[in-house]
Structures are given as C-alpha cells and as structure tokens.
Design a protein around this motif. Structure first.
Motif, PDB file in Angstrom:
ATOM      1  N   PHE A   1     -11.447   2.865 -11.841  1.00 25.46           N
ATOM      2  CA  PHE A   1     -10.308   2.660 -10.938  1.00 25.46           C
ATOM      3  C   PHE A   1      -9.162   1.962 -11.675  1.00 25.46           C
ATOM      4  N   ARG A   2      -9.509   0.958 -12.478  1.00 21.77           N
ATOM      5  CA  ARG A   2      -8.473   0.247 -13.249  1.00 21.77           C
ATOM      6  C   ARG A   2      -7.748   1.211 -14.197  1.00 21.77           C
ATOM      7  N   ARG A   3      -8.512   2.074 -14.854  1.00 17.05           N
ATOM      8  CA  ARG A   3      -7.912   3.033 -15.785  1.00 17.05           C
ATOM      9  C   ARG A   3      -7.050   4.065 -15.045  1.00 17.05           C
ATOM     10  N   ALA A   4      -7.474   4.429 -13.843  1.00 18.30           N
ATOM     11  CA  ALA A   4      -6.680   5.372 -13.046  1.00 18.30           C
ATOM     12  C   ALA A   4      -5.335   4.750 -12.657  1.00 18.30           C
ATOM     13  N   LYS A   5      -5.370   3.506 -12.211  1.00 18.16           N
ATOM     14  CA  LYS A   5      -4.126   2.825 -11.839  1.00 18.16           C
ATOM     15  C   LYS A   5      -3.211   2.663 -13.043  1.00 18.16           C
ATOM     16  N   ALA A   6      -3.802   2.448 -14.219  1.00 14.13           N
ATOM     17  CA  ALA A   6      -3.013   2.247 -15.438  1.00 14.13           C
ATOM     18  C   ALA A   6      -2.215   3.487 -15.816  1.00 14.13           C
TER      19      ALA A   6
ATOM     20  N   LYS B   1      -4.377   3.790  -3.111  1.00 10.60           N
ATOM     21  CA  LYS B   1      -4.204   2.764  -2.077  1.00 10.60           C
ATOM     22  C   LYS B   1      -5.438   2.664  -1.191  1.00 10.60           C
ATOM     23  N   GLU B   2      -6.010   3.826  -0.848  1.00 10.73           N
ATOM     24  CA  GLU B   2      -7.184   3.840   0.023  1.00 10.73           C
ATOM     25  C   GLU B   2      -8.404   3.262  -0.692  1.00 10.73           C
ATOM     26  N   MET B   3      -8.593   3.654  -1.966  1.00 14.85           N
ATOM     27  CA  MET B   3      -9.750   3.177  -2.716  1.00 14.85           C
ATOM     28  C   MET B   3      -9.636   1.691  -3.031  1.00 14.85           C
ATOM     29  N   ASP B   4      -8.423   1.211  -3.178  1.00 20.01           N
ATOM     30  CA  ASP B   4      -8.191  -0.191  -3.497  1.00 20.01           C
ATOM     31  C   ASP B   4      -8.803  -1.112  -2.435  1.00 20.01           C
ATOM     32  N   LYS B   5      -8.831  -0.645  -1.197  1.00 19.64           N
ATOM     33  CA  LYS B   5      -9.388  -1.437  -0.099  1.00 19.64           C
ATOM     34  C   LYS B   5     -10.882  -1.708  -0.318  1.00 19.64           C
ATOM     35  N   TYR B   6     -11.563  -0.722  -0.886  1.00 15.39           N
ATOM     36  CA  TYR B   6     -13.014  -0.844  -1.091  1.00 15.39           C
ATOM     37  C   TYR B   6     -13.338  -1.528  -2.419  1.00 15.39           C
TER      38      TYR B   6
END
Length: 216
Positions: free
Chosen positions: A187-192, A205-210
């Motif tokens: 997830f961190r690499r995807a956001k990067a 945004k949706e995955m960040d909640k989990y």
C-alpha cells in the motif's frame, strides 16, 4: 493518415487485383512489364498477413469504438501468420476485448497466447503478466494472481497508474491472507506512485481506512 488506414483495410483485395493483373500482363505483354504490379501485389499480400489491421484496432480502442475494434480483430483469419511482435499485440488486444465482455476464460487464454508469442519490449511484458494477474484475481485464484502481479511489478510497468493498480491488488491479496506487514508495504508503494486516475485514487482512499487499523 486516413489514406494509409484505407490501404490497410483494402490491401488484401488490392493485392489480389494486382496479382491477377500482373499475371495477365505477363502472359499477354511480357513478364518484365508485369514486374511492378506483381511486386506491389506481393507487398500488399505480405503486409496484410504479417501486420494485419492492428494499427487501426489500436486507434479504435483509444477512441472508445470497441465494436469497430472487435470487428477488425475478427477479420484476422490467420493470426499465426502475423509477425511475432504484432501477434503478441493481437492476442493482448483480444484479451482486453474479452475482459470488456467479461469473458474471463477467453481473456486468460488469449493473454497466455500473447505471452507465448513474446514481447516487443520489457514494459509490455510486464503488462502481459499484470493482465494475467488481474484476470486470476477476478477469478478468485489469489495464489496465481499474487505470483503474476509480483512478476509484473518486478519486470516493470509502463506508467505509475498501472504500477499503483498492481500494488493495490497485491495489498488486497496480502490483507485477505492476514499478511498485514506485506499489505502495508504494498500500500505504501502504491501511494508513492502518486496516481491521478480517479478510480485508483478512490481505491487508495478506501483501503487507507483499513490499513491504518492493521496491527504490525
């Protein structure tokens, strides 16, 4: 450009006409005089069977004319005669169109044919495995999806949007296995990648909640 597209569409009948005309000219006038129409006939026929209408198909897909693209693809009678890199693109496009029609079995079969045909460039090879991984994920074959998506990311994808999408899917698979450490890393690499496509931004945004609630 339109003239070239017309040539692509009609070079088979044009080639046949030139071939028949050349042969007739050869018998009635002389084979030296028939050289030019016969040579042009060979060019038309060889390019038709080696390259197909893939240039126009790609333009149709980019313009959103899916029906036009499918009709053109269906006119390729002998895909195995296509030049190998073109054949790879042909099967890749077949897979894309099958996914559009939600025919996952055909999409998987044709992307495997694309992989077997080779790849014109390394990034394109990554897209082949990304496609295969996405199909496996939609078929709920998470093990195969994980293997192919990791392979796609390792090979490299052509842009940040596809890279982010692959990493998000890997994060989702890791979450389903309760591998929270890997999920957070993907997830961190995807956001990067800082993607801008609305769908991918929404997924982040949706995955960040989990992700924020996960241990580890």
């Amino acid at each position: 450009m339109k003239a070239f597209n017309l040539f692509i569409l009609y070079r088979l009948p044009l080639g046949i006409v030139l071939l028949l005309g050349g042969v007739a000219l050869g018998f009635t006038v002389g084979w030296w005089e028939a050289t030019i129409p016969l040579l042009l006939a060979v060019v038309c026929l060889v390019t038709h069977f080696m390259f197909g209408p893939m240039r126009i198909v790609q333009e149709a897909v980019e313009a959103g004319n899916i029906d036009v693209a499918m009709n053109l693809m269906n006119k390729v009678a002998f895909p195995k005669l296509l030049y190998k890199p073109i054949r790879s693109v042909y099967y890749f496009m077949q897979s894309n169109l099958a996914m559009y029609n939600k025919d996952l079995d055909k999409a998987e079969a044709t992307i495997r044919q694309s992989i077997a045909s080779g790849s014109p460039m390394k990034e394109y090879e990554g897209m082949q495995y990304f496609q295969l991984g996405t199909i496996s994920y939609q078929k709920n074959d998470l093990k195969t999806a994980d293997q192919n998506l990791r392979k796609a990311v390792k090979m490299g994808l052509p842009d940040k949007e596809n890279t982010a999408a692959a990493l998000l899917t890997l994060a989702s698979i890791a979450m389903s296995r309760r591998d929270f450490k890997s999920a957070k890393d993907y997830f961190r690499r995807a956001k990067a990648q800082k993607p801008t496509t609305a769908q991918i931004v929404s997924q982040i945004k949706e995955m960040d909640k989990y992700i924020s609630r996960m241990p580890g």
